[in-house]
Design an enzyme around this catalytic site. Structure first.
Site, PDB file in Angstrom:
ATOM      1  N   SER A 118      74.917 101.248 111.190  1.00 36.21           N
ATOM      2  CA  SER A 118      73.879 102.094 111.769  1.00 36.21           C
ATOM      3  C   SER A 118      73.369 103.077 110.705  1.00 36.21           C
ATOM      4  O   SER A 118      72.968 102.666 109.627  1.00 36.21           O
ATOM      5  CB  SER A 118      74.429 102.812 113.008  1.00 36.21           C
ATOM      6  OG  SER A 118      73.396 103.407 113.744  1.00 36.21           O
TER       7      SER A 118
ATOM      8  N   ASP B 282      72.136  96.845 116.494  1.00 37.12           N
ATOM      9  CA  ASP B 282      72.991  97.836 115.842  1.00 37.12           C
ATOM     10  C   ASP B 282      74.352  97.297 115.406  1.00 37.12           C
ATOM     11  O   ASP B 282      75.063  96.658 116.171  1.00 37.12           O
ATOM     12  CB  ASP B 282      73.194  98.989 116.826  1.00 37.12           C
ATOM     13  CG  ASP B 282      73.903 100.183 116.222  1.00 37.12           C
ATOM     14  OD1 ASP B 282      74.230 100.146 115.030  1.00 37.12           O
ATOM     15  OD2 ASP B 282      74.132 101.155 116.953  1.00 37.12           O
TER      16      ASP B 282
END
Length: 386
Positions: free
Chosen positions: A77, A215
């Site tokens: 991320s 993600d």
């Protein structure tokens, strides 16, 4: 569950290691791991700026960069974005961003990245600005051009499998030599917040591969330290420079793991009586924070246990703030006021003790790490000159 399984595999492999020799500093594998957490990436950015400054001071070299000292840099991320910023080369084949450039990057672009642009039926943000700025900053650079080994995670929702982007795996999986901006957007495309990312890559034999990614936290649950260690282990086995490492031995690993802060001990805790009244939507909002807080704690616990089992606890440093509260707990509050608070959190964290059992502060521990990294780099350079 996946994290627990990974730890058990690593743990028993380590217990099976019989080597008891002390590691030579020049033969150690150095690893930097950076957690996910949206705008809270400002916290590890402060830590990175301090560490890079120490390395420049110790080596009397204002051009020293983190990528010069770490064999593996991994992130998920926002941690994946930081990884790319400090490993992607510029026109002079040096990192395009110094660590001191990261916090200004968040202040300049964070309010535009986290500017509500979605709909009630879709992601909170459309991701267009994020993708645009990543393209501008990272250009056409691909994984193989990274200045050191990287480990950036994502998750393919079409194949239902994690996708790990590393340099060392390209010989076996050339389709993973994607553009860095595609990788960075993908690892940051948190469900609810940003749309998934679709792109294709083409290999030299003409094959086309499709990716549908979200993600990296879905694959590594926010903390990529175990992933980074796994990549480092493979690197140690394949790189002739580390030929003395015959098996998995954490005496020969130096790991710095940076968190983006948790609120597990203070704000936003609940009672069973409160939670019993929740519906699906309320649980959906709370479960991500609970999962991230728990996984961050457990991954640290697993790794600490492993290093202690090998009498190598000084080879591992986890830098984490466990007392976030108020707006600083939000991964998408990019208001100037909140970003200033996050800067304060990072600066204050440097002055805090590493643990309640040790008077050493994070600042002192990072200075110790900087000296080790510097000495190791010099020893390896001397060895290579013979």
């Amino acid at each position: 569950m996946a994290t627990t399984k990974s730890f058990l595999i690593l743990f028993f492999m380590i217990l099976a290691t019989t080597s008891s020799t002390c590691a030579k500093l020049e033969e150690m594998v150095t690893v930097l791991s950076i957690d996910g957490g949206g705008i809270k990436g400002i916290i590890p950015a402060i830590i990175l700026e301090f560490l890079e400054g120490q390395l420049q001071e110790v080596d009397n070299n204002k051009d020293a960069r983190l990528a010069d000292y770490f064999d593996v840099i991994g992130g998920t991320s926002t941690g994946g974005l930081l990884t790319a910023m400090i490993t992607t080369p510029n026109e002079n084949n040096r990192p395009f961003a110094a660590a001191k450039d990261i916090v200004p990057f968040y202040f300049e672009h964070g309010p535009h990245i986290f500017n509500y642009s979605g709909s009630i039926f879709g992601p909170r943000y459309d991701g267009k600005y994020l993708l645009q700025v990543l393209q501008e900053k990272l250009g056409e650079t691909r994984v193989h051009q990274a200045l050191t080994e990287v480990a950036i995670s994502s998750f393919d929702i079409k194949t239902n499998k994690p996708v790990i982007f590393t340099k060392s795996n390209l010989a076996k999986s050339p389709e993973l030599d994607a553009k860095m901006y595609d990788i960075c957007y993908s690892t940051a495309a948190a469900p609810i917040y940003f749309p998934p990312h679709h792109f294709v890559t083409h290999t030299s034999n003409g094959a086309t591969y499709e990716f549908n990614l979200v993600d990296g936290g879905v694959a590594t649950v926010g903390d990529p330290a175990l992933l980074s260690l796994s990549v480092a282990t493979r690197l140690a086995q394949e790189d002739p420079a580390f030929s003395s490492i015959k098996s998995l031995d954490y005496k020969q690993m130096l790991l710095l793991s940076l968190g983006t802060g948790t609120n597990s001990e203070f704000d936003k805790t609940y009672t069973a009586e409160e939670a019993a009244k929740w519906g699906p939507l309320r649980w959906m909002l709370a479960i991500q924070q609970m999962t991230n807080a728990a996984s961050s704690y457990m991954t640290d616990y697993y790794i600490s246990t492993v290093f202690q089992a090998r009498h190598s606890q000084n080879n591992y440093l986890r830098v984490q703030e466990n007392a976030l509260n108020g707006t600083t707990t939000e991964m998408d509050d990019a208001s100037e006021a909140n970003m200033e608070l996050l800067v304060q959190v990072g600066e204050t964290l440097l002055k805090k003790p590493v643990s309640k059992d040790s008077p050493e502060t994070y600042e002192e521990a990072l200075k110790r790490f900087a000296k080790l990294l510097s000495d190791r780099k010099k020893l390896r350079a001397n060895k290579a000159s013979y």
